[in-house]
Scaffold this motif. Sequence first.
Motif, mmCIF file in Angstrom:
data_model
loop_
_atom_site.group_PDB
_atom_site.id
_atom_site.type_symbol
_atom_site.label_atom_id
_atom_site.label_comp_id
_atom_site.label_asym_id
_atom_site.label_seq_id
_atom_site.Cartn_x
_atom_site.Cartn_y
_atom_site.Cartn_z
ATOM 1 N N THR A 245 10.091 5.126 8.085
ATOM 2 C CA THR A 245 8.686 5.525 8.030
ATOM 3 C C THR A 245 8.558 6.975 7.577
ATOM 4 O O THR A 245 7.771 7.296 6.670
ATOM 5 N N ARG A 318 -0.165 9.870 11.936
ATOM 6 C CA ARG A 318 0.050 8.880 10.881
ATOM 7 C C ARG A 318 1.400 8.200 11.033
ATOM 8 O O ARG A 318 1.520 6.980 10.895
ATOM 9 N N ALA A 321 1.437 5.791 14.101
ATOM 10 C CA ALA A 321 0.657 4.583 13.821
ATOM 11 C C ALA A 321 1.417 3.649 12.890
ATOM 12 O O ALA A 321 1.446 2.428 13.102
ATOM 13 N N ALA A 322 2.049 4.198 11.858
ATOM 14 C CA ALA A 322 2.790 3.370 10.907
ATOM 15 C C ALA A 322 4.003 2.724 11.569
ATOM 16 O O ALA A 322 4.322 1.559 11.307
ATOM 17 N N ALA A 324 4.310 1.850 14.640
ATOM 18 C CA ALA A 324 3.908 0.875 15.658
ATOM 19 C C ALA A 324 3.181 -0.331 15.078
ATOM 20 O O ALA A 324 2.985 -1.328 15.785
ATOM 21 N N GLU A 325 2.813 -0.271 13.803
ATOM 22 C CA GLU A 325 1.908 -1.307 13.290
ATOM 23 C C GLU A 325 2.586 -2.659 13.071
ATOM 24 O O GLU A 325 1.915 -3.687 13.081
ATOM 25 N N THR A 326 3.884 -2.680 12.858
ATOM 26 C CA THR A 326 4.585 -3.941 12.612
ATOM 27 C C THR A 326 5.574 -4.197 13.735
ATOM 28 O O THR A 326 6.518 -3.429 13.920
ATOM 29 N N GLN A 336 2.165 3.140 20.789
ATOM 30 C CA GLN A 336 1.837 4.237 19.880
ATOM 31 C C GLN A 336 1.793 5.589 20.598
ATOM 32 O O GLN A 336 2.326 6.580 20.084
#
Length: 364
Positions: A245, A318, A321-322, A324-326, A336
């Motif tokens: 990430t 940012r 969040a990225a 944790a999103e998948t 998060q």
Amino acid sequence: MMESFAYSAPATRVIFGSGTRASLADEVRRLSCHRALLLSTAPQRGEADTLAADLGPLAAGVFAEATMHTPVDVTAKAVAQVRMLDADCVVAIGGGSATGLGKAIALHTDLPQIVLPTTYAGSEATSILGQTEGGRKTTLRSPKVQPEVIVYDVDLTLTLPPQQSAVSGLNAIAHAVEALYAHDRNPVTSLLAEEGIRRFAQALPRLIAASDDRSARSDALYAAWLCGCCLNAVSMGLHHKLCHTLGGMFDLPHAETHAVILPHAVAYNGPAAADAIQRIALALGATDASAGLFDLANRLGAPTSLAALGLKPSDIDRAAAAAAETPYPNPRPLSQPALRALLDDALCGVRPTLTPSVWETSHA
């Protein structure tokens, strides 16, 4: 009683030793190939040219534009070069950038690959390819990108600067660390992981003290192979997700990012992976796995904060969040807010410790 497990060993030929680069022409012929395209980064163009000269008529040319995080536009240029030169195999010399480009070319062309590693990345031992497009790094697994031959030549690592040796080794240690708490771990990979961590923990301080120490270099290169085998055999978790990430979104340097994040990822997962954490600590010769990894990085002169790599406090939200999103397998569930706290600590270079009650209270 032994638990059930699955383990697959890749069909890769490995040549290990000093002076083994002299076998390259024989390895090209062994693959029934006659026009090898040499791959490297721009700074390692000289080494690629030397290999091309060694190969003589077996060399089709040199492509020296391999780039960190394997951008897809660079791959497209390389594939065009392959087709223009009618190359029938690729030979990558360097670290993860050159190896990644070779894998990306193989994904598109099915050409066989030979890799001559000059760092301790370990990616040459895997069927994993990470690629970057539009500021986002994605990974895939495919037998198409597994190199057919790895030529480990200790002599090629002697000029790797101490700082790069340190971060490259810590990057490889991360593969072994996550293999020990992977959801699909197995006894074979766990043995490789412990030995890889142990060898690196002993070798890296020696080669930092004396970069021409061949024994230390040999141990480190062997450890890199062990750790790469771990990366190939089981799934990776939070640590690798965070590094991909950060690398993809902010173009942070690959190995340095691994060096910074690893102690904090171990601290995050520690309360949910006690057995693995204990094995990591024992392999390091430390009482606390997360602090031991941080102290090793510090001792080696490796970076210990994301701020030192150029990340800004405004980037943290940012990144969290990225990451944790998948959903993906990880010993401790992803949150998060907790990931943001982890990244805050990594940004500032806080020395993590694995005292579960304290850590969970402050990072819940």
